[in-house]
Design an enzyme around this catalytic site. Structure first.
Site, mmCIF file in Angstrom:
data_model
loop_
_atom_site.group_PDB
_atom_site.id
_atom_site.type_symbol
_atom_site.label_atom_id
_atom_site.label_comp_id
_atom_site.label_asym_id
_atom_site.label_seq_id
_atom_site.Cartn_x
_atom_site.Cartn_y
_atom_site.Cartn_z
ATOM 1 C CE LYS A 233 3.769 3.052 13.638
ATOM 2 N NZ LYS A 233 3.591 2.468 12.138
ATOM 3 C CG HIS B 65 -2.331 -1.053 0.982
ATOM 4 N ND1 HIS B 65 -3.219 -0.832 1.720
ATOM 5 C CD2 HIS B 65 -2.387 -1.947 0.436
ATOM 6 C CE1 HIS B 65 -4.084 -1.910 1.608
ATOM 7 N NE2 HIS B 65 -3.425 -2.428 0.579
ATOM 8 C CE1 TYR C 229 -5.462 3.791 8.798
ATOM 9 C CE2 TYR C 229 -6.228 3.575 11.181
ATOM 10 C CZ TYR C 229 -5.188 3.267 10.096
ATOM 11 O OH TYR C 229 -4.308 2.198 10.043
ATOM 12 C CE1 TYR D 128 -1.453 4.172 9.320
ATOM 13 C CE2 TYR D 128 -0.337 3.158 7.499
ATOM 14 C CZ TYR D 128 -1.405 3.294 8.421
ATOM 15 O OH TYR D 128 -2.391 2.244 8.347
ATOM 16 N N PRO E 53 -4.159 -0.025 18.573
ATOM 17 C CG PRO E 53 -6.082 -1.521 18.085
ATOM 18 C CD PRO E 53 -5.446 -0.790 19.337
HETATM 19 P P1 RFL Z 1 1.850 -11.905 21.676
HETATM 20 O O1 RFL Z 1 1.635 -12.089 20.260
HETATM 21 O O2 RFL Z 1 0.921 -11.752 22.619
HETATM 22 O O3 RFL Z 1 2.812 -13.452 22.082
HETATM 23 C C1 RFL Z 1 3.205 -13.792 23.335
HETATM 24 C C2 RFL Z 1 3.360 -15.175 23.241
HETATM 25 O O4 RFL Z 1 3.656 -15.437 24.672
HETATM 26 C C3 RFL Z 1 2.787 -16.746 24.955
HETATM 27 N N1 RFL Z 1 2.866 -16.681 26.429
HETATM 28 C C4 RFL Z 1 3.349 -17.569 27.489
HETATM 29 N N2 RFL Z 1 4.253 -18.538 26.982
HETATM 30 C C5 RFL Z 1 4.890 -19.260 28.077
HETATM 31 N N3 RFL Z 1 4.627 -18.916 29.331
HETATM 32 C C6 RFL Z 1 3.745 -17.937 29.569
HETATM 33 N N4 RFL Z 1 3.520 -17.597 31.163
HETATM 34 C C7 RFL Z 1 3.135 -17.262 28.598
HETATM 35 N N5 RFL Z 1 2.273 -16.056 28.655
HETATM 36 C C8 RFL Z 1 2.119 -16.051 27.375
HETATM 37 C C9 RFL Z 1 1.520 -16.688 24.523
HETATM 38 O O5 RFL Z 1 0.597 -17.805 24.549
HETATM 39 C C10 RFL Z 1 1.805 -15.901 23.151
HETATM 40 O O6 RFL Z 1 1.874 -16.914 22.124
HETATM 41 O O7 RFL Z 1 3.126 -10.884 21.842
HETATM 42 P P2 RFL Z 1 4.236 -10.400 20.831
HETATM 43 O O8 RFL Z 1 5.149 -11.636 20.345
HETATM 44 O O9 RFL Z 1 5.075 -9.433 21.664
HETATM 45 O O10 RFL Z 1 3.529 -9.953 19.603
HETATM 46 C C11 RFL Z 1 2.905 -8.706 19.825
HETATM 47 C C12 RFL Z 1 1.618 -8.445 18.866
HETATM 48 O O11 RFL Z 1 1.116 -9.674 18.802
HETATM 49 C C13 RFL Z 1 0.776 -7.309 19.298
HETATM 50 O O12 RFL Z 1 1.574 -6.079 19.421
HETATM 51 C C14 RFL Z 1 -0.433 -6.989 18.285
HETATM 52 O O13 RFL Z 1 -1.039 -8.111 17.713
HETATM 53 C C15 RFL Z 1 -1.299 -6.026 19.039
HETATM 54 N N6 RFL Z 1 -2.697 -5.855 18.318
HETATM 55 C C16 RFL Z 1 -2.604 -5.423 17.317
HETATM 56 N N7 RFL Z 1 -1.549 -4.744 16.587
HETATM 57 C C17 RFL Z 1 -1.376 -4.174 15.464
HETATM 58 O O14 RFL Z 1 -0.383 -3.503 14.895
HETATM 59 N N8 RFL Z 1 -2.669 -3.994 14.706
HETATM 60 C C18 RFL Z 1 -3.884 -4.735 15.385
HETATM 61 O O15 RFL Z 1 -4.816 -4.697 14.620
HETATM 62 C C19 RFL Z 1 -3.857 -5.445 16.540
HETATM 63 N N9 RFL Z 1 -4.871 -5.977 16.677
HETATM 64 C C20 RFL Z 1 -3.639 -6.625 18.927
HETATM 65 C C21 RFL Z 1 -4.930 -6.491 18.006
HETATM 66 C C22 RFL Z 1 -3.517 -7.386 20.228
HETATM 67 C C23 RFL Z 1 -4.562 -7.728 20.611
HETATM 68 N N10 RFL Z 1 -4.402 -8.630 21.978
HETATM 69 C C24 RFL Z 1 -3.317 -8.410 22.726
HETATM 70 C C25 RFL Z 1 -5.412 -9.264 22.714
HETATM 71 C C26 RFL Z 1 -6.011 -7.402 18.664
HETATM 72 C C27 RFL Z 1 -5.833 -7.995 19.993
HETATM 73 C C28 RFL Z 1 -7.120 -8.690 20.342
HETATM 74 C C1 PHB Z 2 -5.692 -4.521 10.557
HETATM 75 O O1 PHB Z 2 -5.415 -4.679 9.292
HETATM 76 O O2 PHB Z 2 -5.860 -5.360 11.382
HETATM 77 C C2 PHB Z 2 -5.228 -3.177 11.134
HETATM 78 C C3 PHB Z 2 -4.489 -2.208 10.030
HETATM 79 C C4 PHB Z 2 -4.185 -0.959 10.513
HETATM 80 C C5 PHB Z 2 -4.660 -0.546 11.836
HETATM 81 C C6 PHB Z 2 -5.039 -1.515 12.835
HETATM 82 C C7 PHB Z 2 -5.476 -2.721 12.343
HETATM 83 O O3 PHB Z 2 -4.461 0.616 12.448
#
Ligand code: RFL
Ligand code: PHB
Length: 389
Positions: free
Chosen positions: A296, A72, A200, A384, A292
């Protein structure tokens, strides 16, 4: 068992770190609480910075992203019934890629498996020990038996609710937190996206985001009250509410369909300082959370993994502690800028309980300024697309 780096958590931070360390000749073991399928089932982030894609390449796991990811060049901001495009590539020379976190995780898992590296899934009661002393260890229970891994370093990549940060004595850590008074309700549907770029939307009824996973799979988000539950949002209600928050052109081209995933996530900003405690480091969500809105979270997990992998390489290859000593400071400098940007995007785009009067007018003035001033739109664009690391 003994390894150089014991990594707790097989999310994007842990898997990428493990793969980068492997490429640098540093052996590591990952302990993950859940099964691989469970980790792959979590629908989260979708937008990768160029730097994150380059790290996947460096990790030997970028091939499919280049093939299947959608590149994009810009985003759209919608307010007052109109859409305004920010040409991010023209402003920064860089692009973003739509490639879901589930795909990133799968590619890293496959690369790890191909390299023959050890990942212990369903590891219970994972406990980091003696990281303040010179002999860190991690114990865990698998199939009812307790195991111990002796290591040089522990990497806490276990997300916001993980055990690593919780194991640090409270006097050694300072935390900063803001919880926002709303959540995001997200759905995934097997329908073509409403537009080829992300939209957005700032709307009097609340924020909405149109994003995607591919040319035939859409992801939409609606700002919702914190205490809403997904059962209160049958698909028809979701699509009706989305249509109310989009501009007419988007409504006219929106194709709806049954949801294949639906979830609500709270929004928070959180930072733990420092990110190093003796021989244990935190990386990714274990150390910080961003709302989110700026896309980032996953990208910060990747830059932390990069900083930490390079610091550990310096430690082993050059017998220098300079990199690991600087890790926390270096990572936090980038983290705080992403925290600032994500907070700013969230503040500008969402309906706040007190936004009705002057706040709502100021939001529109700010959006108008951002889309009409080159300086302001360039500032948005360079954050961004991802600050350098
Ligand atoms: P993760 O992905 O949470 O992975 C951590 C891993 O550690 C495991 N774990 C354990 N393992 C062993 N012993 C324990 N005691 C443990 N406790 C936990 C877990 O099972 C897991 O597999 O963290 P990591 O690797 O730092 O990655 C970060 C990203 O996942 C996170 O920043 C993003 O997904 C945040 N996030 C979003 N970010 C975006 O940029 N755009 C989004 O749209 C977006 N949507 C989201 C999200 C995070 C969400 N969370 C945390 C609930 C939507 C949700 C619902
Ligand atoms: C997504 O594709 O899930 C997404 C993209 C941009 C955002 C948040 C989520 O700012």
């Amino acid at each position: 068992m003994r390894t150089k780096v014991a990594i707790i958590g097989a999310g994007p931070a842990g898997l990428l770190l493990g793969q980068l360390l492997h490429r640098y000749g540093i052996d590591n073991i990952i302990l993950e609480r859940h099964t691989g399928d469970y980790v792959l089932g979590r629908i989260r982030a979708g937008l990768l910075e160029e730097g994150t894609v380059a790290l996947l390449d460096e990790a030997g796991a970028g091939q499919r992203a280049h093939h299947e990811g959608l590149v994009h060049d810009g985003i759209e901001l919608a307010f007052g019934g109109e859409r305004h495009r920010i040409d991010i590539k023209a402003q920064t020379g860089k692009t973003m890629m739509i490639y879901g976190q589930t795909e990133v995780t799968l590619d890293l898992m496959n690369a790890r498996q191909a390299a023959g590296l050890t990942t212990v899934y369903e590891a219970a009661d994972v406990t980091p020990l003696d990281f303040d002393a010179g002999n860190p260890r991690v114990t865990y229970v698998k199939d009812g038996k307790t195991h111990e891994i002796a290591c040089d370093f522990i990497a806490g990549c276990d997300g916001f609710h993980g055990v690593s940060r919780a194991s640090v004595k409270p006097s050694a850590i300072e935390t900063f937190e803001r919880v926002y008074p709303f959540g995001w309700l997200g759905i995934l549907s097997e329908t073509p996206p409403v537009s080829h770029e992300l939209i957005y939307n700032n709307h009097a009824r609340g924020f909405a985001l149109c994003t995607m996973r591919s040319t035939h799979r859409s992801r939409y988000y609606l700002q919702c009250p914190l205490d809403d539950r997904v059962e209160q949002w049958p698909d028809d209600r979701f699509w009706d509410e989305l249509k109310r928050r989009l501009d007419q052109k988007a409504v006219d081209s929106l194709i709806t369909g049954p949801s294949i995933e639906k979830s609500i996530a709270p929004l928070r900003s959180f930072v733990a300082e420092p990110m190093r405690f003796g021989r244990m480091f935190l990386a990714g969500d274990a150390a910080h959370i961003v709302p989110p809105t700026g896309a980032k979270g996953l990208n910060l997990a990747a830059s932390d993994a990069h900083y930490l992998a390079v610091a550990l390489r310096e430690y082993y290859d050059e017998k220098s502690s300079a990199g690991i000593d600087a890790y926390s400071r270096t990572a936090l400098a980038r983290v705080w800028k992403a925290v600032r940007f994500s907070w700013w995007m969230t503040t500008m785009l969402h309906k706040f309980p007190d936004t009705d009067g002057i706040g709502a007018r100021i939001q529109i003035a700010e959006l108008d300024y951002v889309v009409s001033s080159k300086a302001a739109s360039t500032s948005l664009a360079e954050n961004y697309v991802g600050l350098p690391f």
